[in-house]
Write an enzyme that holds these catalytic residues in place. Structure first.
Site, PDB file in Angstrom:
ATOM      1  N   LYS A  49      36.746  43.181  50.640  1.00 40.65           N
ATOM      2  CA  LYS A  49      38.111  43.654  50.362  1.00 40.65           C
ATOM      3  C   LYS A  49      38.432  43.464  48.877  1.00 40.65           C
ATOM      4  CE  LYS A  49      39.840  39.093  51.646  1.00 40.65           C
ATOM      5  NZ  LYS A  49      40.173  38.257  52.802  1.00 40.65           N
ATOM      6  N   ARG A 147      49.347  34.152  61.062  1.00 39.37           N
ATOM      7  CA  ARG A 147      49.455  35.362  60.249  1.00 39.37           C
ATOM      8  C   ARG A 147      49.250  36.538  61.190  1.00 39.37           C
ATOM      9  NH1 ARG A 147      45.612  36.008  55.001  1.00 39.37           N
ATOM     10  NH2 ARG A 147      44.077  36.343  56.640  1.00 39.37           N
ATOM     11  N   TYR A 276      54.048  36.539  19.761  1.00 38.40           N
ATOM     12  CA  TYR A 276      55.447  36.636  20.210  1.00 38.40           C
ATOM     13  C   TYR A 276      56.087  35.256  20.299  1.00 38.40           C
ATOM     14  CZ  TYR A 276      54.488  41.418  21.807  1.00 38.40           C
ATOM     15  OH  TYR A 276      54.158  42.740  21.879  1.00 38.40           O
ATOM     16  N   MET A 323      50.075  41.452  26.405  1.00 34.12           N
ATOM     17  CA  MET A 323      49.648  42.371  27.456  1.00 34.12           C
ATOM     18  C   MET A 323      48.217  42.849  27.237  1.00 34.12           C
ATOM     19  SD  MET A 323      51.573  45.800  28.809  1.00 34.12           S
ATOM     20  CE  MET A 323      53.142  45.030  29.148  1.00 34.12           C
TER      21      MET A 323
HETATM   22  C1  LIG Z   1      39.265  37.233  53.039  1.00 32.45           C
HETATM   23  C2  LIG Z   1      38.855  36.842  54.380  1.00 32.45           C
HETATM   24  C3  LIG Z   1      37.621  36.186  54.597  1.00 32.45           C
HETATM   25  C4  LIG Z   1      36.704  35.740  53.477  1.00 32.45           C
HETATM   26  O1  LIG Z   1      37.038  34.444  53.027  1.00 32.45           O
HETATM   27  P1  LIG Z   1      36.154  33.683  51.950  1.00 32.45           P
HETATM   28  O2  LIG Z   1      36.769  32.346  51.849  1.00 32.45           O
HETATM   29  O3  LIG Z   1      36.251  34.466  50.691  1.00 32.45           O
HETATM   30  O4  LIG Z   1      34.762  33.643  52.469  1.00 32.45           O
HETATM   31  C5  LIG Z   1      37.240  35.960  55.903  1.00 32.45           C
HETATM   32  N1  LIG Z   1      38.035  36.312  56.944  1.00 32.45           N
HETATM   33  C6  LIG Z   1      39.222  36.905  56.763  1.00 32.45           C
HETATM   34  C7  LIG Z   1      40.057  37.251  57.952  1.00 32.45           C
HETATM   35  C8  LIG Z   1      39.686  37.173  55.488  1.00 32.45           C
HETATM   36  O5  LIG Z   1      40.886  37.751  55.312  1.00 32.45           O
END
Ligand SMILES: *Cc1c(COP(=O)(O)O)cnc(C)c1O
Length: 384
Positions: A49, A147, A276, A323
């Site tokens: 992701k 969650r 700045y 920036m």
């Molecule tokens: C992001 C995520 C992971 C990966 O976690 P890491 O600590 O980066 O290995 C695993 N399971 C879910 C549901 C996640 O959202």
């Protein structure tokens, strides 16, 4: 000639003088190391992701799949579509929770969604039956993270409801640790116990998901009793540990380096200020190097804090990060010249700026540093 009508194809432009280097050789080696730390029949899901935590998912995912990963996980439909467009045919786990409008696209893209609400489970079931396919889903259990997912306390009820949905194929069942990488594993053990009770309730209702999974990187390292049939690995694949106390795997290497080239140098005299708000003031005659990378690239917006590596040495930041630029006091580094390569994250010679050091500056976590680099920083791939 009408200047505004001229077009410079972006592929012909010189590369930007701030960039991310992705060592695909190190990524491959990390996957081989992680793979060999697991039982041979434990499946490995690469959590790619957020552009594979900043590496670029299109380029990282094939490397992962060629070196021990069995499956990929992403969070958004867009991320999944991008991988399908890139020709990835491996199963894709869609994390989070779908909304009704996502359902047709989940089937279209042949994804394996997490399901933690009966409304979505029934909708997927309906679409599956209409198309005469069984939609592969992963039952998401809320084991305490609070969650996403079906609540562990209600498992008898939702297990029974799920058993009545013939349009679904139960590819998996998963939970997620709220804390897996710290010394205190009390909560993690509670979550494992709750998960196991849910697995028993599912079985009693006649639902037998193919693969159970509860581990992220921290769990992979420190909770081998919870590997079940598969594990999900994100940050560890980058050669970065989720915490300072979790188990170490021999040979893991950081995959990501962030670099920039000095594009200007300014002389300063005592009393001159930099940046700045005039928050840095020279106490002696000196030199300030300018790197063309700033908070709009994901660098922490700090002031008179932090270092970069130049000429193999640590050089402190001067003034506030802007920036598009940051300023570095190179008074003690007389050899530094315009065009020199600086390391913002990673190694140069014997020195290293770690992800954890940048996370400290950002008052955040290593994950945020990795995933926080913006798209305008080009990714340069090495060692394919
Ligand atoms: C992001 C995520 C992971 C990966 O976690 P890491 O600590 O980066 O290995 C695993 N399971 C879910 C549901 C996640 O959202």
């Amino acid at each position: 000639m009408n200047v505004s009508a001229r077009v410079a194809p972006t592929v012909l432009l010189p590369p930007r003088s701030a960039w991310i280097e992705v060592d695909l050789g190190a990524l491959a080696e990390n996957f081989r190391i992680i793979r060999s730390a697991l039982a041979p029949d434990t499946r490995l899901i690469y959590v790619a992701k957020a552009e594979a935590y900043g590496l670029g998912a299109r380029r990282s995912v094939p490397v992962a799949l060629a070196n021990g990963a069995d499956q990929v996980a992403v969070f958004t439909l867009g991320e999944a579509a991008q991988l399908r467009e890139a020709g990835i045919t491996a199963p894709i786990l869609l994390l989070g929770e779908a909304l009704p409008e996502d359902v047709p696209w989940i089937l279209q893209l042949n994804l394996e969604p997490c399901v933690g609400r009966l409304e979505i489970a029934r909708l997927l079931d309906e679409h599956g039956r209409q198309r005469r396919v069984r939609v592969p889903v992963h039952i998401k259990v809320n084991t305490g993270m609070n969650r996403f997912g079906f609540h562990w306390r209600d498992s008898v009820a939702w297990s029974r409801e799920l058993s009545r949905l013939p349009g679904l194929e139960f590819a998996g069942v998963l939970g997620h640790f709220a804390q897996s990488d710290e010394e205190d594993k009390t909560m993690a053990r509670d979550q494992i116990g709750r998960f196991q009770r849910c697995l028993a309730d599912l079985r009693a209702a006649g639902v037998e998901p193919r693969h159970a999974h509860h581990c992220n990187s921290g769990g992979v390292l420190d909770l081998p009793e919870a590997h079940f049939q598969q594990v999900r690995v994100g940050i560890l694949a980058q050669g970065i540990y989720p915490s300072s106390v979790c188990r170490r795997l021999n040979g893991l290497m950081p995959v990501m380096t962030v670099k920039a080239r000095v594009t200007a140098i300014q002389p300063v005299l005592p009393g001159d200020t930099v940046g700045y708000g005039m928050r840095w003031q020279a106490k002696r005659p000196g030199r300030i190097a300018i790197l063309p990378i700033g908070y709009a690239d994901g660098f922490p917006r700090v002031r008179n804090e932090g270092c970069v590596l130049l000429g193999g040495a640590r050089a402190p930041l001067a003034g506030g990060v802007a920036m598009d630029a940051l300023m570095v006091d190179i008074t003690d580094l007389p050899a530094v010249a315009v065009g020199d390569e600086a390391v913002v994250l990673g190694r140069q010679g014997r020195e290293e700026i770690t992800v954890h050091e940048l996370a400290g500056l950002k008052r955040s976590v290593s994950y945020d540093v990795l995933a926080g680099w913006r798209a305008r920083l080009p990714r340069v791939y090495r060692n394919e």
